[in-house]
Design an enzyme around this catalytic site. Sequence first.
Site, PDB file in Angstrom:
ATOM      1  N   HIS A 199       2.983   2.399  -3.242  1.00  0.00           N
ATOM      2  CA  HIS A 199       2.045   2.943  -4.239  1.00  0.00           C
ATOM      3  C   HIS A 199       2.488   2.557  -5.650  1.00  0.00           C
ATOM      4  O   HIS A 199       3.252   3.310  -6.275  1.00  0.00           O
ATOM      5  CB  HIS A 199       1.994   4.465  -4.131  1.00  0.00           C
TER       6      HIS A 199
ATOM      7  N   GLU B 237       0.867   2.796  -8.266  1.00  0.00           N
ATOM      8  CA  GLU B 237       0.288   3.728  -9.252  1.00  0.00           C
ATOM      9  C   GLU B 237       1.250   4.839  -9.661  1.00  0.00           C
ATOM     10  O   GLU B 237       1.126   5.400 -10.737  1.00  0.00           O
ATOM     11  CB  GLU B 237      -1.034   4.312  -8.738  1.00  0.00           C
TER      12      GLU B 237
ATOM     13  N   CYS C 250      -1.728   0.793   0.192  1.00  0.00           N
ATOM     14  CA  CYS C 250      -1.355   1.523   1.405  1.00  0.00           C
ATOM     15  C   CYS C 250      -2.453   1.387   2.469  1.00  0.00           C
ATOM     16  O   CYS C 250      -2.597   0.317   3.038  1.00  0.00           O
ATOM     17  CB  CYS C 250      -1.009   2.971   1.060  1.00  0.00           C
TER      18      CYS C 250
HETATM   19  N1  GLN Z   1      -2.596   6.510   6.736  1.00  0.00           N
HETATM   20  C1  GLN Z   1      -1.795   5.386   6.467  1.00  0.00           C
HETATM   21  C2  GLN Z   1      -0.363   5.555   6.967  1.00  0.00           C
HETATM   22  O1  GLN Z   1       0.078   6.640   7.214  1.00  0.00           O
HETATM   23  C3  GLN Z   1      -1.812   5.049   4.982  1.00  0.00           C
HETATM   24  C4  GLN Z   1      -1.189   6.105   4.121  1.00  0.00           C
HETATM   25  C5  GLN Z   1      -1.540   5.957   2.660  1.00  0.00           C
HETATM   26  O2  GLN Z   1      -2.509   5.315   2.299  1.00  0.00           O
HETATM   27  N2  GLN Z   1      -0.778   6.608   1.791  1.00  0.00           N
HETATM   28  O3  GLN Z   1       0.341   4.602   7.110  1.00  0.00           O
END
Ligand code: GLN
Length: 538
Positions: free
Chosen positions: A509, A511, A383
Amino acid sequence: MARTKYIFVLGGVASSLGKGIISASLAKLLQSRGFSVAIQKLDPYINVDPGTLNPYEHGECYVTEDGAETDLDLGHYERFSNVPTSQANNVTTGSIYKTVIEKERRGDYLGHTVQVIPHITDEIKRRIKLLGNTGKYDFVITEIGGTVGDIESLPYIETVRQMRWEMGRDCAVIHLTLVPYLSAAGELKTKPTQHSVKTLLESGVQPDIIVCRTEKHLNENLRNKIALFCNVEPSSVIESIDAKTIYEVPILMRDENLDTEILRKTMMPLDNQPDLKKWEEFLYKLNNPATEINIGLIGKYIELKDAYKSINESFIHASAANECKVNLKLIHSEDIKESNVAELLGNMNGILVAPGFGERGIEGKITAVKYVRENGIPFLGICLGMQCAVVEFARNILGYKSAHSTEMNPDTKYPVIDLMEEQKKIKGLGGTMRLGTYPCKIKKGTKLYDIYQTLTISERHRHRYEFNNEYIEEYEKAGMLMSGINPKDNLVEIIELKDHPWFVGVQFHPEYKSTVAKPHPLFVSFMEAAIKTMKKKN
Ligand code: GLN
């Protein structure tokens, strides 16, 4: 199917005794006897969900398939049982009150005074039974957050009292307490447990089973004493001794007959024995690694054990799959500078840049990405970690020195990561991100295709920003491939570097989907690459 049985897990004496792990272990044991089980967490705080809570307050926010932002215990439930959870598996006081107040505003209560009993307790009951009423489960295990005696927990405990009364043997209550060891006296002490059960009794709830968290074994005398003072059978006093890993707890609970006790109390058949062969194989591999590697996890909440819980656990699953121990070193992104990056990361066989929000520590993460890209160290960016890789590439390969994500610099001349169209009109912060499962098409001939071995995957998301498609061509020409795309709205979900041993960034994600039964292929492959670099180096 027989009627669904409801099992409640309540904690006493202290928090952090491991109610989530006991609930997940019990679910695993019942499941391995052939029963279908759902687990649910009720949280007594007023937030509607933990999505707006910062990790310092509540550890990691776990995301379900259907896009609920939930307590991290739901992660344990999935990792142990391999069954996906949903919105219905996490309930907070905030969400209960929200529903009741909305009903009141609609006029559903027909002029009656709206009260904690019965209106709030009825709504809690409805949420508990939602899962049972699907007819899919033999057991619904409901873990109640907080500790018996907390003011906030009272409506939940009252609901347990009512359900026990209404459902008799279709309900059972497990009370998890602490039996502390006083080293000066050389003794385990049962008094806190006795007091905790008394407090529970004041609310009209008699536990059926007492699980005692302890650092020393409980002898028979002690078990008898707890049984006598707390009105339970001696066989219902279960020892939960500190374990080397949480994954040993199902085995410990089996040896203590927690599942048999529950089946006996709820009058369910005892004929099948739990089949934990696969689980034991996993534990054996975990405990007998052939090699060892160092992975650096770069984030900004490293002083907090629970902030990156699912990433930690994914490495454990991949560890067993690779028969290799991972020494996960947490590195604070704010500590990383051009001048010390080689010293901080030089000994690592792989680097993972963690998800996150906001400006703090971002330059350290970008500096780390540059170092691993230039030095051929395996890299996984999740992310925000992927977004950092995109920004780094723009700055140092495409030559756009001021490139950034508009999250950190809304006025950047090169917005290579930008706010998603659908996000631009959103004002509130609660539950408004791109959340939950989305499909992704993987391009043939990419590293990602080798890893997943399939053309369509689905993974869970939690973000507002995305790769800016205006730059796709430039990136691909310069060697960063967009190897996974959301087929519906064309969002870039995966990037990889062509000329690098293993460099992958994912907007989702992975994970959240790794379990003991199914270690996530990205983590498994990332570790394989790290093992390779380690062997080469030696
Ligand atoms: N802050 C970033 C976004 O909103 C990444 C979010 C995250 O890592 N879950 O896109």
